[in-house]
Design a protein around this motif. Sequence first.
Motif, PDB file in Angstrom:
ATOM      1  N   GLU A  10      18.777   4.247   0.678  1.00  0.00           N
ATOM      2  CA  GLU A  10      17.617   4.219   1.576  1.00  0.00           C
ATOM      3  C   GLU A  10      16.843   2.909   1.508  1.00  0.00           C
ATOM      4  O   GLU A  10      16.062   2.594   2.402  1.00  0.00           O
ATOM      5  CB  GLU A  10      16.665   5.368   1.227  1.00  0.00           C
ATOM      6  N   GLY A  11      16.994   2.161   0.423  1.00  0.00           N
ATOM      7  CA  GLY A  11      16.257   0.909   0.262  1.00  0.00           C
ATOM      8  C   GLY A  11      14.770   1.118   0.052  1.00  0.00           C
ATOM      9  O   GLY A  11      13.958   0.256   0.391  1.00  0.00           O
ATOM     10  N   VAL A  12      14.392   2.266  -0.496  1.00  0.00           N
ATOM     11  CA  VAL A  12      12.980   2.515  -0.824  1.00  0.00           C
ATOM     12  C   VAL A  12      12.885   2.983  -2.268  1.00  0.00           C
ATOM     13  O   VAL A  12      13.861   3.439  -2.860  1.00  0.00           O
ATOM     14  CB  VAL A  12      12.336   3.586   0.094  1.00  0.00           C
ATOM     15  N   MET A  13      11.668   2.856  -2.829  1.00  0.00           N
ATOM     16  CA  MET A  13      11.467   3.187  -4.232  1.00  0.00           C
ATOM     17  C   MET A  13      11.247   4.687  -4.388  1.00  0.00           C
ATOM     18  O   MET A  13      10.490   5.296  -3.640  1.00  0.00           O
ATOM     19  CB  MET A  13      10.262   2.404  -4.749  1.00  0.00           C
TER      20      MET A  13
ATOM     21  N   GLU B 261       7.033   6.511   1.459  1.00  0.00           N
ATOM     22  CA  GLU B 261       8.290   5.796   1.681  1.00  0.00           C
ATOM     23  C   GLU B 261       8.346   5.102   3.035  1.00  0.00           C
ATOM     24  O   GLU B 261       9.107   4.144   3.217  1.00  0.00           O
ATOM     25  CB  GLU B 261       9.467   6.761   1.525  1.00  0.00           C
ATOM     26  N   SER B 262       7.535   5.558   3.997  1.00  0.00           N
ATOM     27  CA  SER B 262       7.586   4.922   5.320  1.00  0.00           C
ATOM     28  C   SER B 262       6.925   3.545   5.291  1.00  0.00           C
ATOM     29  O   SER B 262       7.073   2.756   6.208  1.00  0.00           O
ATOM     30  CB  SER B 262       6.902   5.810   6.357  1.00  0.00           C
ATOM     31  N   MET B 263       6.165   3.264   4.220  1.00  0.00           N
ATOM     32  CA  MET B 263       5.520   1.955   4.097  1.00  0.00           C
ATOM     33  C   MET B 263       6.191   1.061   3.071  1.00  0.00           C
ATOM     34  O   MET B 263       5.828  -0.102   2.917  1.00  0.00           O
ATOM     35  CB  MET B 263       4.046   2.141   3.704  1.00  0.00           C
ATOM     36  N   CYS B 264       7.169   1.598   2.344  1.00  0.00           N
ATOM     37  CA  CYS B 264       7.802   0.835   1.256  1.00  0.00           C
ATOM     38  C   CYS B 264       8.793  -0.158   1.834  1.00  0.00           C
ATOM     39  O   CYS B 264       9.635   0.193   2.654  1.00  0.00           O
ATOM     40  CB  CYS B 264       8.514   1.799   0.300  1.00  0.00           C
ATOM     41  N   ILE B 265       8.676  -1.443   1.396  1.00  0.00           N
ATOM     42  CA  ILE B 265       9.616  -2.460   1.881  1.00  0.00           C
ATOM     43  C   ILE B 265      10.788  -2.658   0.916  1.00  0.00           C
ATOM     44  O   ILE B 265      11.666  -3.475   1.159  1.00  0.00           O
ATOM     45  CB  ILE B 265       8.918  -3.829   2.112  1.00  0.00           C
ATOM     46  N   GLY B 266      10.778  -1.928  -0.190  1.00  0.00           N
ATOM     47  CA  GLY B 266      11.895  -2.029  -1.130  1.00  0.00           C
ATOM     48  C   GLY B 266      11.979  -3.372  -1.827  1.00  0.00           C
ATOM     49  O   GLY B 266      13.062  -3.912  -2.034  1.00  0.00           O
TER      50      GLY B 266
ATOM     51  N   GLY C 202       0.809  -1.212   0.000  1.00  0.00           N
ATOM     52  CA  GLY C 202       0.000   0.000   0.000  1.00  0.00           C
ATOM     53  C   GLY C 202       0.839   1.256   0.000  1.00  0.00           C
ATOM     54  O   GLY C 202       0.321   2.363   0.117  1.00  0.00           O
TER      55      GLY C 202
END
Lengths: 308, 249
Positions: free
Chosen positions: B135-138, B111-116, B96
Amino acid sequence: MHPALSIIFFTTLSGLGYGLAAVIGVGLVDGASAAGRIGYVLALGLIAGGLLCSTLHLGHPERAWRALTQWRTSWLSREGVLAVITFVPLGLAAIGSVFLAEVWVLPAFLAAVLCLVTVYSTSMIYASLKTVHQWHCGLTSAVFLTFAVSGGLLLAAVLEALTGGGSPTVPMLALIVFGVALVVKVMWWRRAGAEKGPSTIESATGLGPLGLVRLLDRPHTSENYLTREMGFRIARKHSEVLRRLVFLAGFAVPVLALVLALISAQTVAALALVTGVLSHVVGILIERWLFFAEARHAVMLYYGDKTA
Amino acid sequence: MTELPRKTDKKLGLVIDLDICVGCHACVVNCKEWNTGGYGAALSDQNPYGDDPSGTWLNRIHTYEAGEGADTRVVHFPKSCLHCDDAPCVTVCPTGASYKRADDGIVLVDESMCIGCGLCAWACPYGAREMDLAEGVMKKCTLCVDRIYNEAFEEVDRVPACVRTCPANARHFGDLADPTSDVSQMVAARGGIDLMPEQGTKPVNKYLPPRKGTPIGEALPAAHRPGGEDDLSATGFLGWVDDMLSRFG
């Protein structure tokens, strides 16, 4: 596509684990026998190990639980939810089998069905992507499912041979499913080699009306995330050799082992089947590696590919 | 929520004029400049001063050659997120984190919900999403949400950074759901196109194809065409000189 080891091990190990659990769950192996009890432990280990591998792929594994929320639209989320749900009947069936030497038919059967549905949802993560035409077909799910079941049957045959129980049913069935799996994979390879995706460099740039389109300059002179992730092409030249290795290690050796097991004494059968399993795992790892390494992504059209 | 809105009231997006873009990369640089300090994590670089530099960019320019012979054209081609109506990157997101806003149609990542996991980047045919390796996020184009609604800015600056900076005026921003908007009229007048319509993504951003150019031969003055100097005939005094020189030639 970049063949990430985490995903290759995840799909291989969890596929084998789900296949084995399904084989025991439907009663092809007696859940109360030594083979069934060891089988449940092994299946759970393979599934859990595979799922752990998959989290290594994430940029933020600590947020992995969030992946259980978007099952309405996302196959990856559905797979996560199904994996968690499957643990319930599978865990129950395993408890009954391992600790009480009893077969609890209902949870065992439910677990078997859910195992296969989970493998299907794993396959749909790839098969649902329009951007990778080689993956975008029903055959992809057929490959994942037949490989899981054939591997599960092979593992079950080994466990029965090692514990000295069982009938020829499991190895016989394994031979049949191995045949089906090979046919499905050959069809998949044929389609991957013959069919092109719908997009071209002309449709990607919209410059088709001017004539043929050629890339003159990339955005940057060095590689970027997109070309590393989507433009992997290192081993494509070896793909023929690697496909032969998949046939040899993944199919020929296990099939020979199964035939040998059917006609020889227990010690020879066990030895042959252990070799067959190890060879099969190597074969599937190579097959999964090729599944990614050979796949072409539409975005590479922007980087000069003519077709995808 | 990764379900796409059935309809968005506005369709904010870009119109990019391929006839005008000169390929200067100013929009690329200003995009990075603005967005590395704006919405979400910074846009990191890996090994920026080494042999093999790379980094996260939300807008990149490719350069193509199209056509054959004298009709060959060089086309500079800026590419960023197209904020698709049927955004496949949104529906595949398992967490989500990816969503499309119902009010203006902008596709964003929380980005706080992105698991990368990177699946959205696989689902996008345009290469609009790039994982930030630090950062390991999209990361993706936000259409500069932190500029376009920013009332601290003067009106002229309430457009995406790439549009504001383009020195050739090849990039335009507006509401493509409103047929009276400048961008919609531009698209109607110039036959604006979708990239990869066969992927079924229904992109909001449109590209204006290059106008038909003059073939290289015809665009030149007569004397500069291939073999053109032989056909020249001077008159008057220069004609006499030409004649005399030709006798000794």
